[in-house]
Design a protein around this motif. Structure first.
Motif, PDB file in Angstrom:
ATOM      1  N   SER A  11       5.911 -19.703  10.955  1.00  0.00           N
ATOM      2  CA  SER A  11       5.099 -19.613   9.773  1.00  0.00           C
ATOM      3  C   SER A  11       3.965 -18.619   9.984  1.00  0.00           C
ATOM      4  O   SER A  11       3.663 -17.813   9.119  1.00  0.00           O
ATOM      5  N   LEU A  12       3.362 -18.695  11.137  1.00  0.00           N
ATOM      6  CA  LEU A  12       2.284 -17.765  11.470  1.00  0.00           C
ATOM      7  C   LEU A  12       2.835 -16.347  11.571  1.00  0.00           C
ATOM      8  O   LEU A  12       2.257 -15.395  11.052  1.00  0.00           O
ATOM      9  N   GLU A  13       3.995 -16.271  12.246  1.00  0.00           N
ATOM     10  CA  GLU A  13       4.644 -14.961  12.385  1.00  0.00           C
ATOM     11  C   GLU A  13       5.056 -14.422  11.019  1.00  0.00           C
ATOM     12  O   GLU A  13       4.850 -13.246  10.717  1.00  0.00           O
ATOM     13  N   ALA A  14       5.611 -15.305  10.191  1.00  0.00           N
ATOM     14  CA  ALA A  14       6.020 -14.894   8.847  1.00  0.00           C
ATOM     15  C   ALA A  14       4.800 -14.460   8.040  1.00  0.00           C
ATOM     16  O   ALA A  14       4.842 -13.480   7.299  1.00  0.00           O
ATOM     17  N   SER A  15       3.699 -15.162   8.194  1.00  0.00           N
ATOM     18  CA  SER A  15       2.470 -14.801   7.476  1.00  0.00           C
ATOM     19  C   SER A  15       1.951 -13.448   7.928  1.00  0.00           C
ATOM     20  O   SER A  15       1.541 -12.612   7.123  1.00  0.00           O
ATOM     21  N   LEU A  16       1.988 -13.248   9.270  1.00  0.00           N
ATOM     22  CA  LEU A  16       1.539 -11.954   9.786  1.00  0.00           C
ATOM     23  C   LEU A  16       2.443 -10.832   9.287  1.00  0.00           C
ATOM     24  O   LEU A  16       1.974  -9.760   8.896  1.00  0.00           O
ATOM     25  N   LEU A  17       3.752 -11.093   9.329  1.00  0.00           N
ATOM     26  CA  LEU A  17       4.697 -10.097   8.818  1.00  0.00           C
ATOM     27  C   LEU A  17       4.456  -9.834   7.330  1.00  0.00           C
ATOM     28  O   LEU A  17       4.496  -8.691   6.871  1.00  0.00           O
ATOM     29  N   GLN A  18       4.193 -10.901   6.600  1.00  0.00           N
ATOM     30  CA  GLN A  18       3.921 -10.751   5.170  1.00  0.00           C
ATOM     31  C   GLN A  18       2.649  -9.943   4.950  1.00  0.00           C
ATOM     32  O   GLN A  18       2.601  -9.065   4.090  1.00  0.00           O
ATOM     33  N   MET A  19       1.625 -10.211   5.759  1.00  0.00           N
ATOM     34  CA  MET A  19       0.371  -9.457   5.642  1.00  0.00           C
ATOM     35  C   MET A  19       0.586  -7.972   5.969  1.00  0.00           C
ATOM     36  O   MET A  19       0.061  -7.098   5.283  1.00  0.00           O
ATOM     37  N   ILE A  20       1.378  -7.725   7.017  1.00  0.00           N
ATOM     38  CA  ILE A  20       1.673  -6.335   7.387  1.00  0.00           C
ATOM     39  C   ILE A  20       2.446  -5.652   6.266  1.00  0.00           C
ATOM     40  O   ILE A  20       2.158  -4.518   5.880  1.00  0.00           O
ATOM     41  N   ASN A  21       3.447  -6.368   5.743  1.00  0.00           N
ATOM     42  CA  ASN A  21       4.218  -5.798   4.627  1.00  0.00           C
ATOM     43  C   ASN A  21       3.343  -5.553   3.400  1.00  0.00           C
ATOM     44  O   ASN A  21       3.454  -4.516   2.746  1.00  0.00           O
ATOM     45  N   ASP A  22       2.469  -6.490   3.083  1.00  0.00           N
ATOM     46  CA  ASP A  22       1.548  -6.324   1.949  1.00  0.00           C
ATOM     47  C   ASP A  22       0.621  -5.130   2.175  1.00  0.00           C
ATOM     48  O   ASP A  22       0.368  -4.332   1.268  1.00  0.00           O
ATOM     49  N   HIS A  23       0.137  -5.069   3.421  1.00  0.00           N
ATOM     50  CA  HIS A  23      -0.748  -3.938   3.758  1.00  0.00           C
ATOM     51  C   HIS A  23      -0.008  -2.613   3.612  1.00  0.00           C
ATOM     52  O   HIS A  23      -0.528  -1.651   3.038  1.00  0.00           O
ATOM     53  N   ASN A  24       1.213  -2.549   4.161  1.00  0.00           N
ATOM     54  CA  ASN A  24       2.003  -1.318   4.058  1.00  0.00           C
ATOM     55  C   ASN A  24       2.297  -0.973   2.595  1.00  0.00           C
ATOM     56  O   ASN A  24       2.196   0.186   2.179  1.00  0.00           O
ATOM     57  N   HIS A  25       2.666  -2.000   1.821  1.00  0.00           N
ATOM     58  CA  HIS A  25       2.953  -1.784   0.410  1.00  0.00           C
ATOM     59  C   HIS A  25       1.702  -1.288  -0.321  1.00  0.00           C
ATOM     60  O   HIS A  25       1.745  -0.338  -1.109  1.00  0.00           O
ATOM     61  N   ALA A  26       0.552  -1.935  -0.074  1.00  0.00           N
ATOM     62  CA  ALA A  26      -0.707  -1.516  -0.703  1.00  0.00           C
ATOM     63  C   ALA A  26      -1.076  -0.103  -0.257  1.00  0.00           C
ATOM     64  O   ALA A  26      -1.561   0.715  -1.058  1.00  0.00           O
ATOM     65  N   SER A  27      -0.823   0.184   1.011  1.00  0.00           N
ATOM     66  CA  SER A  27      -1.122   1.513   1.537  1.00  0.00           C
ATOM     67  C   SER A  27      -0.263   2.579   0.857  1.00  0.00           C
ATOM     68  O   SER A  27      -0.753   3.650   0.483  1.00  0.00           O
ATOM     69  N   GLU A  29       1.159   2.314  -2.142  1.00  0.00           N
ATOM     70  CA  GLU A  29       0.703   2.408  -3.527  1.00  0.00           C
ATOM     71  C   GLU A  29      -0.583   3.230  -3.622  1.00  0.00           C
ATOM     72  O   GLU A  29      -0.739   4.063  -4.511  1.00  0.00           O
ATOM     73  N   LEU A  30      -1.505   2.973  -2.692  1.00  0.00           N
ATOM     74  CA  LEU A  30      -2.763   3.727  -2.674  1.00  0.00           C
ATOM     75  C   LEU A  30      -2.501   5.207  -2.428  1.00  0.00           C
ATOM     76  O   LEU A  30      -3.086   6.070  -3.081  1.00  0.00           O
ATOM     77  N   ARG A  31      -1.589   5.518  -1.492  1.00  0.00           N
ATOM     78  CA  ARG A  31      -1.232   6.905  -1.204  1.00  0.00           C
ATOM     79  C   ARG A  31      -0.630   7.572  -2.445  1.00  0.00           C
ATOM     80  O   ARG A  31      -0.976   8.698  -2.790  1.00  0.00           O
ATOM     81  N   GLU A  32       0.291   6.840  -3.127  1.00  0.00           N
ATOM     82  CA  GLU A  32       0.909   7.387  -4.336  1.00  0.00           C
ATOM     83  C   GLU A  32      -0.137   7.605  -5.431  1.00  0.00           C
ATOM     84  O   GLU A  32      -0.146   8.640  -6.099  1.00  0.00           O
ATOM     85  N   HIS A  33      -1.019   6.614  -5.594  1.00  0.00           N
ATOM     86  CA  HIS A  33      -2.090   6.749  -6.599  1.00  0.00           C
ATOM     87  C   HIS A  33      -3.007   7.929  -6.255  1.00  0.00           C
ATOM     88  O   HIS A  33      -3.382   8.712  -7.132  1.00  0.00           O
ATOM     89  N   THR A  34      -3.357   8.058  -4.988  1.00  0.00           N
ATOM     90  CA  THR A  34      -4.203   9.170  -4.535  1.00  0.00           C
ATOM     91  C   THR A  34      -3.508  10.503  -4.782  1.00  0.00           C
ATOM     92  O   THR A  34      -4.129  11.471  -5.239  1.00  0.00           O
TER      93      THR A  34
END
Length: 132
Positions: A11-27, A29-34
Protein backbone atom coordinates in the motif's frame (compact mmCIF):
# COMPACT_ATOMS: atom_id res chain seq x y z
CA UNK A 1 1.22 -10.89 10.34
CA UNK A 2 3.76 -10.91 7.62
CA UNK A 3 1.01 -10.77 5.05
CA UNK A 4 -0.57 -7.68 6.58
CA UNK A 5 2.87 -6.11 6.67
CA UNK A 6 3.20 -6.81 2.94
CA UNK A 7 -0.18 -5.28 2.24
CA UNK A 8 0.74 -2.23 4.17
CA UNK A 9 4.13 -2.14 2.49
CA UNK A 10 2.38 -2.75 -0.83
CA UNK A 11 0.00 0.00 0.00
CA UNK A 12 2.83 2.34 0.86
CA UNK A 13 4.68 1.30 -2.26
CA UNK A 14 1.52 1.71 -4.33
CA UNK A 15 0.97 5.15 -2.80
CA UNK A 16 4.53 6.17 -3.56
CA UNK A 17 4.18 4.87 -7.10
CA UNK A 18 0.90 6.72 -7.43
CA UNK A 19 2.52 9.92 -6.15
CA UNK A 20 5.40 9.52 -8.61
CA UNK A 21 2.95 8.87 -11.43
CA UNK A 22 0.85 11.89 -10.41
CA UNK A 23 3.96 14.00 -10.21
CA UNK A 24 5.14 12.83 -13.64
CA UNK A 25 1.68 13.39 -15.10
CA UNK A 26 1.46 16.89 -13.55
CA UNK A 27 4.97 17.61 -14.77
CA UNK A 28 4.07 16.56 -18.33
CA UNK A 29 0.89 18.65 -18.24
CA UNK A 30 2.83 21.63 -16.90
CA UNK A 31 5.47 21.19 -19.62
CA UNK A 32 2.75 20.99 -22.30
CA UNK A 33 0.99 24.05 -20.86
CA UNK A 34 4.31 25.93 -20.71
CA UNK A 35 5.10 24.94 -24.31
CA UNK A 36 1.66 26.13 -25.48
CA UNK A 37 2.08 29.41 -23.59
CA UNK A 38 5.58 29.83 -25.06
CA UNK A 39 4.30 29.23 -28.60
CA UNK A 40 1.42 31.66 -28.04
CA UNK A 41 3.82 34.27 -26.63
CA UNK A 42 6.13 33.83 -29.64
CA UNK A 43 3.16 34.10 -32.02
CA UNK A 44 1.92 37.24 -30.23
CA UNK A 45 5.41 38.79 -30.18
CA UNK A 46 5.79 38.08 -33.90
CA UNK A 47 2.43 39.75 -34.59
CA UNK A 48 3.39 42.79 -32.50
CA UNK A 49 6.74 42.92 -34.26
CA UNK A 50 5.06 42.73 -37.68
CA UNK A 51 2.62 45.48 -36.71
CA UNK A 52 5.45 47.69 -35.47
CA UNK A 53 7.50 47.09 -38.62
CA UNK A 54 4.47 47.84 -40.80
CA UNK A 55 3.75 51.01 -38.84
CA UNK A 56 7.35 52.21 -39.15
CA UNK A 57 7.65 51.16 -42.79
CA UNK A 58 4.32 52.79 -43.61
CA UNK A 59 5.56 56.05 -42.14
CA UNK A 60 8.88 55.75 -43.95
CA UNK A 61 7.13 54.96 -47.22
CA UNK A 62 4.80 57.94 -46.76
CA UNK A 63 7.77 60.21 -46.05
CA UNK A 64 9.55 58.86 -49.15
CA UNK A 65 6.48 59.52 -51.34
CA UNK A 66 6.14 63.02 -49.88
CA UNK A 67 9.84 63.67 -50.48
CA UNK A 68 9.45 62.68 -54.15
CA UNK A 69 6.39 64.96 -54.48
CA UNK A 70 8.27 67.86 -52.91
CA UNK A 71 11.23 67.30 -55.25
CA UNK A 72 8.89 67.33 -58.24
CA UNK A 73 7.25 70.53 -57.01
CA UNK A 74 10.68 72.11 -56.50
CA UNK A 75 11.65 71.23 -60.07
CA UNK A 76 8.36 72.64 -61.39
CA UNK A 77 8.78 75.83 -59.34
CA UNK A 78 12.38 76.20 -60.52
CA UNK A 79 11.27 75.92 -64.15
CA UNK A 80 8.50 78.47 -63.54
CA UNK A 81 10.92 80.86 -61.85
CA UNK A 82 13.38 80.56 -64.74
CA UNK A 83 10.56 81.19 -67.25
CA UNK A 84 9.31 84.22 -65.29
CA UNK A 85 12.87 85.51 -64.95
CA UNK A 86 13.35 85.36 -68.73
CA UNK A 87 9.97 87.00 -69.27
CA UNK A 88 10.86 89.74 -66.78
CA UNK A 89 14.15 90.35 -68.61
CA UNK A 90 12.24 90.63 -71.89
CA UNK A 91 9.75 93.09 -70.36
CA UNK A 92 12.62 95.08 -68.88
CA UNK A 93 14.40 95.24 -72.25
CA UNK A 94 11.16 96.25 -74.00
CA UNK A 95 10.40 98.98 -71.43
CA UNK A 96 14.00 100.23 -71.70
CA UNK A 97 13.64 100.38 -75.49
CA UNK A 98 10.33 102.28 -75.18
CA UNK A 99 11.89 104.65 -72.64
CA UNK A 100 14.83 105.30 -74.99
CA UNK A 101 12.44 105.90 -77.90
CA UNK A 102 10.38 108.34 -75.82
CA UNK A 103 13.56 110.20 -74.84
CA UNK A 104 14.60 110.34 -78.47
CA UNK A 105 11.15 111.69 -79.43
CA UNK A 106 11.49 114.30 -76.69
CA UNK A 107 14.97 115.20 -77.91
CA UNK A 108 13.70 115.44 -81.51
CA UNK A 109 10.79 117.63 -80.36
CA UNK A 110 13.17 119.96 -78.51
CA UNK A 111 15.42 120.07 -81.58
CA UNK A 112 12.42 120.89 -83.76
CA UNK A 113 11.34 123.72 -81.40
CA UNK A 114 14.89 125.05 -81.43
CA UNK A 115 14.96 124.87 -85.25
CA UNK A 116 11.57 126.60 -85.42
CA UNK A 117 12.77 129.40 -83.17
CA UNK A 118 15.97 129.69 -85.21
CA UNK A 119 13.96 129.78 -88.45
CA UNK A 120 11.65 132.50 -87.03
CA UNK A 121 14.68 134.48 -85.91
CA UNK A 122 16.31 134.14 -89.35
CA UNK A 123 13.00 134.99 -91.05
CA UNK A 124 12.55 138.02 -88.82
CA UNK A 125 16.14 139.10 -89.53
CA UNK A 126 15.63 138.68 -93.31
CA UNK A 127 12.37 140.66 -93.10
CA UNK A 128 14.14 143.42 -91.16
CA UNK A 129 16.98 143.45 -93.68
CA UNK A 130 14.53 143.48 -96.59
CA UNK A 131 12.55 146.42 -95.10
CA UNK A 132 15.59 148.42 -94.31
Amino acid sequence: MERSHQVEAGSLEASLLQMINDHNHASVELREHTEKAKKEAIRTAKRVSDLLVNAVNGGVQEVFVNEKRIEMEIRALTATIIRFSKQTDQWLAASHAINTAVKEIGDFENWMKTMELDCKSISAAICNIHQA
